[in-house]
Design a protein around this motif. Structure first.
Motif, short mmCIF file in Angstrom:
data_model
loop_
_atom_site.label_atom_id
_atom_site.label_comp_id
_atom_site.label_asym_id
_atom_site.label_seq_id
_atom_site.Cartn_x
_atom_site.Cartn_y
_atom_site.Cartn_z
N ARG A 45 1.06 4.16 -2.91
CA ARG A 45 0.89 5.58 -2.64
C ARG A 45 2.02 6.39 -3.27
O ARG A 45 1.79 7.50 -3.79
N THR A 99 -6.47 8.13 -5.60
CA THR A 99 -5.71 8.65 -4.46
C THR A 99 -6.54 8.63 -3.19
O THR A 99 -7.73 8.86 -3.21
N GLU A 100 -5.88 8.31 -2.08
CA GLU A 100 -6.58 8.24 -0.80
C GLU A 100 -6.08 9.30 0.16
O GLU A 100 -6.35 9.28 1.35
N PHE A 101 -5.28 10.25 -0.32
CA PHE A 101 -4.79 11.30 0.57
C PHE A 101 -5.91 12.24 0.91
O PHE A 101 -6.69 12.62 0.06
N GLU A 150 1.25 6.84 -6.77
CA GLU A 150 0.21 7.84 -6.94
C GLU A 150 0.79 9.26 -6.88
O GLU A 150 0.36 10.15 -7.61
N ALA A 182 4.17 6.95 3.04
CA ALA A 182 4.41 7.28 1.64
C ALA A 182 4.97 8.68 1.50
O ALA A 182 5.89 8.92 0.71
N ARG A 224 0.83 -1.21 0.00
CA ARG A 224 0.00 0.00 0.00
C ARG A 224 0.87 1.25 0.00
O ARG A 224 0.55 2.23 -0.67
N ASN A 240 -0.40 6.59 4.30
CA ASN A 240 -0.16 7.89 3.68
C ASN A 240 1.04 8.59 4.29
O ASN A 240 1.86 9.19 3.60
#
Length: 1103
Positions: free
Chosen positions: A90, A1101-1103, A93, A265, A86, A262
């Motif tokens: 990131r 994106t999950e930020f 990404e 990353a 993961r 996150n």
């Protein structure tokens, strides 16, 4: 293609938003004096898109993020494959901000048979052997968890791992082209690491050993990668070591066992880029901050374009001799052995002993270089309070001073070793020890003194020094109840009680807790090169909080409370009941001034290589300060420690030749702190001076002073209805005490009842709408309904509008109104019983319907929308009563009946956050920005709930009613103060936690610079143009701090742009975007036609 089109369309249509190419920080983004730096609303923390270069970079040392076509990973630890993957995704990404077509691929690890790093490198080389044109980025992970940090074989394990990495890199260099490799040390931070046998030993300081292992592995890899073959021999391939290990934190009690990828990353990304010279060390880990390449430093980091960051070495000592000159003329003992501890001269002391933690065990004191392995070493012979190496001319310690008065002194420690080594003798301090370990240490110490033939246990006078509490404060944030000041000092008391009852003829020095907070300054200055990551492992609660945060204030408060409670213990007179024993508090560490260099930077020479433990230079000063404290009268002892100031040793005087105790200092014990008078009300003091209204009635909601408010109203549930607020028993629980309701109650005056209307009455005594008493006929404009959910709020709004219009005392069109809406508790508490109708989406829909009605029908209005409180903290509220034990769980079953760490609890906690996010998204989405006389503001003080604690650091149930769920009048008073203070804080910088203290002076005042209630618009900098008479607002992104609201940046475009023009621009922009994107992709296709076919699809994106 879709991503490129969006970026181009954003540039054309959203021309009022410019991307910054500096560090984009969601906490702090200062406005420029030259131009307004704004961030596109749907990508507030991402880097600016950069045009692709005309040709790929010819050198690995001039690689830009846009040049990277693929990301690969090697060495992913099998035990944490999911978490590591993961993090890598990131990173890809982040690279996609520059090259949307970047791909990521992990070497296949589905095979059950373990493969070596070399085998993985071989497989990667074979799969990419045909690709010679595109640039690749490889993350090579070096897991440290398989090594046992306390094992004698750890050095061999580190060496084997380094050799394997070197072999893999040599293979990659030989077979791969166009490749940049970043080597990353990977580890997990288990709360209890028992994976190897020696870590199960309670005397082992697990965190210190783990941190030292990681540092050793980092240093060993650094030496390998600094070789010429990696520094610049090839323009086609290079390898770089990331300077900070990647540490996966274990978090208990949350839905995910491990910390958010996150943050990891972003850490990787930060060290992938060329370092910024002015980027400060960020201590807090609760906020994502993404750095971006700059014009000066546009490349990915290599050793050639970014010289290795070397950790600063401790300052060279100008005076390597740590001795002290003793000028005391009279060094003789008493003529006969004293019988009273209050007539004890230095020469009468026959035995020294000490208990404590690593500062008494002297970890790293003798370390002369930056080899952090030496911090593991316990230089007990140099310890300030118990060391006996050499003599006073070269080593200053308390025993070496005492030996000048009695050469036959015994008990001191010598050399290097742990507490079990023979030369440790009566130094029974253990690295990593806490207050709870004192009883065990004291029992061992007493047993040793009784059995040792060199000690006449019953007749020899002894000095025993106890210094403890540092590790308690380092861990207090993990369990503030267990590490509460009262509990910590209670454990110290148990140890002192054993000494009092079992050890005759002893004077005990209880050294007050060191104020550790100033040590943070060492880790705020990157030029010092302190291993901050190392100290975060050793003492997390000190370095984790950000400056100015409630968490940091709590560290300071706990430190002061530890010190105060220690003083109260000794001042009780508990240890002055007979003449052959006493305990004296030595307070020289109460206030510490960090030593600095001539340029103002902290002086590292006073610290060991980890910038946490103290060096021999500091131990020298500590020994002198302790000695002087022992000769100073109780009640007049030095309580500050300035390491820079030279400390001259004091001497016993002819008039006072004894070590000072409470008795021979004529000190009067103050006794226990008097019980404060019972609180009779929960009022507040008011000190605001500027309480006048505007000169004329404002026409803008963004220019409203508190005195301009004429009408107050409230919507909500039982909290706003005052359910059980003044209840003293279960029978009264169902009564609605609306007159003390936090947001709408108007009983009495502010001095006795703290509510929002009572505060506003100080500005406008004639305010209307407040509720009084318990009679519904006197409810005013409090239309809240106990048990209401958000679906019922539109009905409440309709009712409110009707009664306001009908009220003859209200000028509906012209009076300024303040409406407070607080809802969602019942939705959340019942969520598990009806997930469909109580979903966050439905919550947002009903909230929007309610706000739409106010927006469309109510003129001259400011609406306070309260975020739903974080209910998890209520699980800790317990009281031994029928109401709390029986009713509480059934008031909020979905939150309070779920078991700890259960999926059900994790789900409802997630929904709790989603409801908060939906509220912010709705309010700040621009839907309610079209009217000048209307504003909606989120007041977020309940976003992060801090459970109020009593003096024992237990949850304070006096803030809650008889059911331990609804708030009492005391709770309502603090809610009112928090709401008012939120109203006077700018959007984006509002406090997002409750600080329930019930101080009477909590009420803030409007300032002369900003006398208005803050709204989204007036929270932003304002500039007036010279060409028009219209005031235009220049918006900048108000980036929230770790304790501030997340504010989507408002548009800077004027509100009078025709809708048809926006539509035409959007269509034209989209067409142009498609055209440019087609040209761009056509060119890119020629360059990238041989991209691998095994790419995995990127996730959003999950930020």
């Amino acid at each position: 293609m879709a991503r490129s089109a969006l970026l181009i369309l954003a540039a054309l249509v959203g021309s009022c938003a410019q991307f910054t190419d500096a560090v984009i920080d969601v906490r702090k983004n200062e406005p420029s004096t030259e131009k307004s730096e704004k961030t596109e609303s749907y990508m507030p923390i991402l880097c600016s898109p950069v045009p692709a270069p005309l040709s790929p970079s010819p050198s690995v040392h001039t690689l830009r993020p846009v040049d990277i076509s693929a990301v690969y990973s090697l060495g992913i630890p099998p035990s944490h494959r999911h978490e590591t993957s993961r993090v890598v995704n990131r990173v890809a990404e982040l690279l996609s901000m520059f090259n949307p077509e970047v791909i990521t691929q992990h070497v296949d690890q589905t095979s059950l048979q373990h493969r070596s790093l070399l085998e993985e490198a071989e497989e990667l080389s074979l799969s990419l052997s045909h690709q010679v044109t595109n640039w690749r980025f490889v993350l090579l992970f070096v897991p440290a968890d398989s090594m046992c940090a306390c094992s004698p074989d750890v050095a061999a394990d580190v060496n084997a791992a380094v050799q394997e990495v070197e072999a893999a890199l040599q293979l990659l260099q030989k077979k791969l082209h166009h490749t940049l490799v970043h080597v990353v040390v990977w580890s997990t931070n288990h709360q209890q690491d028992n994976r190897c046998e020696c870590m199960r030993d309670e005397s082992i300081n697990q965190r210190l050993h783990k941190a030292t292992l990681l540092k050793t592995l980092q240093d060993s890899l650094s030496r390998v990668l600094e070789k010429a073959e990696w520094r610049g021999k090839s323009e086609d391939f290079t390898a770089v070591l990331q300077s900070v290990p990647l540490i996966l934190e274990q978090i208990s009690g949350l839905e995910n066992t491990w910390s958010d990828p996150n943050q990891l990353a972003v850490q990787l990304w930060t060290h992938m880029l060329q370092p910024s010279t002015d980027q400060p060390e960020v201590m807090d880990s609760g906020v994502v901050s993404i750095p971006c390449p700059t014009q000066d430093r546009p490349f990915l980091r290599t050793q050639k374009n970014s010289p290795a960051e070397r950790e600063g070495r401790a300052s060279t000592l100008t005076d390597p001799v740590m001795g002290t000159e003793i000028l005391c003329a009279d060094r003789s003992p008493s003529p006969t052995t004293p019988t009273s501890v209050h007539e004890l001269r230095p020469g009468d002391i026959k035995v020294v002993a000490a208990v404590g933690d690593s500062l008494t065990a002297a970890n790293g004191v003798g370390a002369q270089s930056d080899n952090l392995l030496l911090v593991i070493n316990e230089y007990r012979g140099l310890s300030w309070s118990i060391g006996g190496d050499e003599n006073i001319t070269t080593v200053t310690t308390l025993p070496n001073i005492l030996r000048e008065f009695n050469p036959s002194l015994t008990g001191f420690s010598e050399g290097v070793g742990n507490e079990n080594s023979p030369k440790a003798f009566l130094n029974q301090a253990v690295a990593g020890a806490k207050s709870g370990d004192m009883v065990g240490q004291v029992r061992i110490l007493v047993d040793k003194m009784k059995k040792d033939p060199r000690i006449d246990f019953h007749n020899d006078w002894k000095v025993i020094t106890m210094f403890i509490g540092g590790n308690d404060i380092c861990d207090f944030c993990t369990d503030s109840l267990f590490f509460s000041p009262r509990n910590v000092v209670s454990r110290i008391q148990q140890a002192l009680d054993i000494l009092r009852s079992e050890v005759p003829r002893a004077i005990v020095n209880l050294v007050e807790l060191l104020n550790i907070v100033p040590l943070r300054d060492l880790h705020r200055d990157n030029s010092l090169g302190c291993p901050t990551w190392f100290v975060r492992l050793v003492c997390p609660c000190i370095l984790k909080p950000k400056e100015g945060s409630a968490e940091l204030q709590k560290v300071r408060d706990f430190t002061r409370a530890y010190q105060r409670t220690m003083r109260e213990l000794i001042d009780s007179g508990r240890y002055d009941t007979h003449d052959n024993f006493t305990v004296v508090l030595q307070p020289f560490f109460r206030e510490v001034y960090l030593p600095t260099l001539e340029d103002g930077r902290p002086d590292r020479s006073y610290f060991s290589p980890d910038c946490f433990h103290l060096s021999q230079k500091a131990h020298t000063q500590m020994a002198r300060a302790l000695w002087n404290n022992m000769l100073e009268p109780v009640g007049n002892k030095t309580f500050t420690q300035d390491f820079e100031a030279g400390i001259d040793l004091k001497c016993p005087s002819k008039t006072n030749p004894f070590f000072r105790t409470a008795v021979n200092s004529n000190y009067t014990f103050p006794g226990p702190t008097p019980t404060p008078a019972p609180v009779t009300n929960w009022g507040s003091d008011f000190s605001c001076v500027n309480t006048a209204p505007s000169n004329s009635v404002p026409t803008s909601a963004h220019r409203i002073r508190p005195a301009d408010i004429k009408v107050v109203a409230a919507l909500g549930d039982s909290i706003t209805a005052g359910f059980g607020a003044k209840a003293k028993n279960l029978l009264q629980l169902r009564t609605e005490y609306r007159g003390v309701s936090w947001s709408i109650g108007g009983d009495k005056q502010l001095e006795t009842v703290t509510t929002l209307p009572n505060i506003l009455k100080k500005f406008n005594p004639h305010i209307k709408g407040m509720s009084l008493g318990r009679d519904k006929k006197k409810a005013g404009f409090n239309v809240a309904v106990s048990g209401a959910k958000v679906a019922g709020i539109p009905g409440q709004v309709r009712n409110l509008i009707d009664i306001m219009k009908k009220d003859p005392t209200v000028d509906f069109e012209n009076d300024w109104k303040l409406v407070t809406l607080f809802i969602g508790g019942n939705d959340l508490c019942q969520y598990c019983n009806d997930r469909a109708s109580l979903s966050p989406q439905n919550y947002s829909h009903h909230m929007m319907t309610s706000l739409d009605m106010l927006y469309n029908e109510v003129p001259r209005t400011i609406v306070n929308v309260l975020e739903i409180l974080e209910i998890e903290g209520l699980r800790r509220i317990k009281r031994d009563s029928l109401g709390c034990s029986l009713l509480q769980k059934y008031v909020c079953p979905c939150f309070l009946l779920a078991s700890e760490n259960s999926p059900e609890l994790a789900e409802v906690k997630r929904i709790n956050r989603e409801l908060q996010i939906e509220t912010e998204r709705l309010v700040y989405g621009g839907r309610y920005d079209g009217r000048e006389d209307f504003a909606v503001v989120v007041q977020p003080f309940f976003k992060n709930t801090i459970v109020p604690l009593n003096i024992d650091s237990r949850p304070d149930t006096t803030y809650f009613s008889e059911d331990c769920f609804h708030f009492s009048e005391r709770g309502h008073a603090d809610m009112a103060a928090a709401l008012w203070n939120n109203m006077l804080e700018p959007v984006g910088k509002k406090q997002t936690y409750n600080n329930f203290t019930n101080g009477r002076n909590n009420i803030r005042c409007p300032t002369e610079e900003h006398p208005y209630i803050f709204t989204n618009v007036n929270s932003l900098p304002v500039s007036t143009t010279s060409t028009t008479t219209t005031t235009t607002t220049t918006t900048t992104t108000i980036a929230p701090t770790a304790h501030s609201t997340v504010l989507p940046p408002p548009s800077d475009c004027t509100n009078n742009v025709p809708v048809w023009l926006a539509a035409v621009l959007a269509v034209v922009g989209l067409l142009i975007g498609w055209g440019v994107t087609w040209l761009l992709l056509s060119w890119r296709a020629k360059r990238s036609k041989r991209l691998m076919t095994s790419a995995v699809e990127m996730k959003g994106t999950e930020f």
